[in-house]
Design a protein around this motif. Structure first.
Motif, PDB file in Angstrom:
ATOM      1  N   GLY A   1       0.834  -1.193   0.000  1.00  0.00           N
ATOM      2  CA  GLY A   1       0.000   0.000   0.000  1.00  0.00           C
ATOM      3  C   GLY A   1       0.872   1.247   0.000  1.00  0.00           C
ATOM      4  O   GLY A   1       1.831   1.345   0.767  1.00  0.00           O
ATOM      5  N   ILE A   2       0.547   2.186  -0.873  1.00  0.00           N
ATOM      6  CA  ILE A   2       1.250   3.474  -0.931  1.00  0.00           C
ATOM      7  C   ILE A   2       0.208   4.554  -0.667  1.00  0.00           C
ATOM      8  O   ILE A   2      -0.717   4.742  -1.466  1.00  0.00           O
ATOM      9  CB  ILE A   2       1.932   3.707  -2.301  1.00  0.00           C
ATOM     10  CG1 ILE A   2       2.923   2.590  -2.618  1.00  0.00           C
ATOM     11  CG2 ILE A   2       2.635   5.052  -2.317  1.00  0.00           C
ATOM     12  CD1 ILE A   2       2.379   1.543  -3.572  1.00  0.00           C
ATOM     13  N   ALA A   3       0.335   5.253   0.461  1.00  0.00           N
ATOM     14  CA  ALA A   3      -0.657   6.242   0.879  1.00  0.00           C
ATOM     15  C   ALA A   3      -0.043   7.630   0.900  1.00  0.00           C
ATOM     16  O   ALA A   3       1.094   7.814   1.346  1.00  0.00           O
ATOM     17  CB  ALA A   3      -1.204   5.900   2.268  1.00  0.00           C
ATOM     18  N   VAL A   4      -0.803   8.625   0.440  1.00  0.00           N
ATOM     19  CA  VAL A   4      -0.391  10.030   0.479  1.00  0.00           C
ATOM     20  C   VAL A   4      -1.591  10.838   0.959  1.00  0.00           C
ATOM     21  O   VAL A   4      -2.711  10.656   0.462  1.00  0.00           O
ATOM     22  CB  VAL A   4       0.076  10.541  -0.902  1.00  0.00           C
ATOM     23  CG1 VAL A   4       0.324  12.042  -0.853  1.00  0.00           C
ATOM     24  CG2 VAL A   4       1.335   9.812  -1.341  1.00  0.00           C
ATOM     25  N   GLY A   5      -1.370  11.722   1.940  1.00  0.00           N
ATOM     26  CA  GLY A   5      -2.459  12.525   2.475  1.00  0.00           C
ATOM     27  C   GLY A   5      -2.036  13.958   2.713  1.00  0.00           C
ATOM     28  O   GLY A   5      -0.840  14.267   2.798  1.00  0.00           O
TER      29      GLY A   5
END
Length: 590
Positions: A396-400
């Protein structure tokens, strides 16, 4: 201690006194390097209980320790060499300076209250009286019944006109008093140290005085509080009360005033009140900061019938009060500097904690290559990214991006870190993970800050990527030939935290050999140059279409191009960029 042994500032040394020492080319860095190859915040040295560590801050051209690329935070040893582009520092543990002793602070010290000439009497700070004591500093005690209402004002000197001071009588004595006061007060950094010296100097400067009183302004309470009293001897016939008329006049008009003989003032109709006051001659001097704020007031008085103050004494008090104001102003500024220093240390620690939440290493997942860049606009920021390994081998690659910046956004970002991992590890799909994450954030009482968020789940065996977008900038898909497309779609939902009932959908695509996926925050697209032009999303797309090379080269080149576009203008928002590429000819099953 750091010593530059190679570079344009060769021979220059820096003491490592701070909890964090940042090296880079951005204004505000502790060690500033004027080199375009150096990142704005390139590396930092951290101190923890006397032990020092070096850490690269995701710089474009890396940091080297003893000619080895620095991969993670590493403890420094004596005579280690730190390389940053064409600069080399020598670290010497024996050169570190010991920390300075804690400075005592006085909670009763406050900066002044600005009073206009037409100030209403009801707004003048209330005056508190205190019992007398020989040669001691006395805390204020309310004694309102004994404050006298009136006195005669026979002479005054304006603090705002800057009139010419005439040294009429005994100029040597006046000059000696000025030098004595200046030398005694110039190095004192606390009110506890300063007041006894000030009172002693005043009594020596005015040998006819029976009493010297210093009041300081408490801005929060709008009160002048007596902070120091010094009597000539134990038998001085001076009662504790002060003349509020002179003090209020001096404050309202910002003048040093003189009452040569209060008993001759016809406005005193109450003989008993004059008798209770038992003073014959008084001088009163406001203490003002360089900006005109009220710091306090000095009163000099005597009960001696033959020892009345005159205009020459008034002129001397003009100079002495200016020196006293400067000393008290310096004490207040020093106190503010200590508070600011502690705040900066807290922010530096918060930055270290926040950076600890972010990945320290990029995934090692052949044939996929990864690049990431993160730089907050302030000490701490609200942007967020993470790599999350799933039990079935997916990644999983998450950006916020939390709305706002600074400490509140950083605290919410830290909460988002743990909640994202939990949701992704306990959900069957990317869409359900973001749906659960949104429900948790909406019901967690974290306030009304919204969070834009994008999640990409990569299956390395097939190259399949599941993308869920919660109000974030759309990802960019770059083909092997440079063609770059925006991944739009009706499946882009609301930002996290807006509505707890929102159900998110996912977009599926296959990352073919040579293709790259870019996830970024608006710190890049909204970067602004001195002409108030923004970099824009379109400029990013055009830039990627005209570049070539590895994903690391593309990411570094994009960040550098944004930096060049800004032309030195301060960063307005946090910047975060994560991109990954599938190598060509990888042999992964189709």
């Amino acid at each position: 201690m750091l010593t530059m042994i190679e570079g344009s500032q060769r021979g220059e040394q820096w003491d490592l006194r701070r909890a964090e020492t940042v090296i880079g080319r951005q204004q505000g860095c502790d060690i500033l390097l004027d080199n375009g190859a150096v990142s704005r915040n390139h590396a930092r040295i951290l101190e923890n209980h006397g032990t020092y560590y070096i850490e690269d801050m995701r710089s474009r051209n890396s940091t080297f320790l003893n000619e080895q690329k620095l991969e993670r935070r590493t403890q420094l040893q004596d005579n280690d060499r730190i390389g940053i582009c064409d600069v080399v520092f020598l670290y010497q543990a024996s050169g570190s300076s010991s920390s300075t002793a804690k400075e005592q602070t006085d909670p009763g010290v406050f900066t002044g209250l600005q009073l206009d000439e037409d100030e209403d009497e009801n707004r003048i700070p209330e005056i508190l009286s205190a019992p007398q004591s020989k040669g001691s500093q006395i805390p204020a005690v309310v004694n309102g019944d004994r404050v006298i209402d009136k006195s005669a004002i026979l002479s005054s000197y304006s603090l705002t006109t800057g009139g010419y001071l005439r040294l009429l009588a005994n100029p040597e004595a006046k000059l000696k008093a000025l030098i004595d006061l200046s030398s005694n007060l110039s190095q004192l950094l606390t009110i506890e140290q300063l007041l006894p010296k000030l009172l002693d100097c005043l009594m020596r400067a005015f040998p006819l005085a029976d009493r010297a009183v210093v009041l300081l302004n408490d801005l929060e309470k709008n009160q002048l509080q007596i902070r120091g009293i010094l009597l000539r001897d134990d038998n001085a016939a001076i009662s504790p009360p002060l003349s509020t008329t002179i003090i209020k006049y001096a404050l309202r008009h910002k003048q040093i005033v003189l009452s040569e003989d209060v008993t001759e003032d016809e406005r005193f109709s109450m003989a008993e009140s004059v008798a209770n006051l038992r003073i014959r001659s008084v001088m009163c001097a406001p203490l003002l900061s360089a900006t005109g704020q009220l710091l306090g007031i000095i009163q000099i008085d005597t009960a001696n019938v033959e020892g009345r103050f005159n205009t020459e004494d008034l002129e001397l008090l003009v100079c002495l009060s200016n020196q006293a104001s400067l000393a008290i102003d310096n004490v207040n500024l020093h106190k503010q500097a200590l508070v600011q220093r502690d705040l900066e240390r807290d922010l530096e620690f918060a930055n270290s904690v926040q950076m600890g939440f972010l990945p320290t290493e990029r995934p090692n997942l052949p044939p996929y290559q990864f690049y990431d860049f993160y730089e907050p606009a302030q000490h701490v920021g609200g942007d967020f990214f993470d790599y999350i390994k799933l039990p079935d081998g997916r990644l999983g690659i998450a950006v916020g991006d939390v709305a706002g910046k600074g400490v509140p956004a950083a605290l919410l970002m830290a909460r988002l870190y743990s909640m994202t991992r939990y949701s992704l590890l306990t959900s069957p799909s990317a869409a359900s993970a973001v749906t659960d994450l949104n429900a948790s954030i909406s019901s967690s009482g974290l306030g009304h800050r919204s969070i834009t968020f994008v999640l990409a789940v990569l299956d390395p065996k097939t190259g399949r990527v599941s993308i869920v977008n919660a109000g974030h900038l759309p990802p960019l898909l770059r083909a092997a030939n440079g063609a770059t497309t925006v991944i739009h779609g009706a499946d882009s939902g609301l930002p996290l935290g807006v509505s707890g009932d929102c159900v998110y959908e996912q977009t599926e695509l296959v990352l073919h050999p040579g293709e790259s996926l870019f996830l970024l925050t608006d710190g890049l697209t909204e970067a602004m140059n001195p002409a108030n032009e923004i970099y824009s999303f379109k400029r990013i797309v055009d830039f990627l279409r005209n570049q070539s090379g590895s994903v690391e080269h593309l990411g570094e080149a994009l960040v550098a191009d944004v930096d060049t576009f800004c032309a030195g203008r301060a960063q307005r928002d946090d910047i975060c960029l994560v991109c990954f590429r599938r190598a060509e000819g990888d042999g992964v099953q189709k």
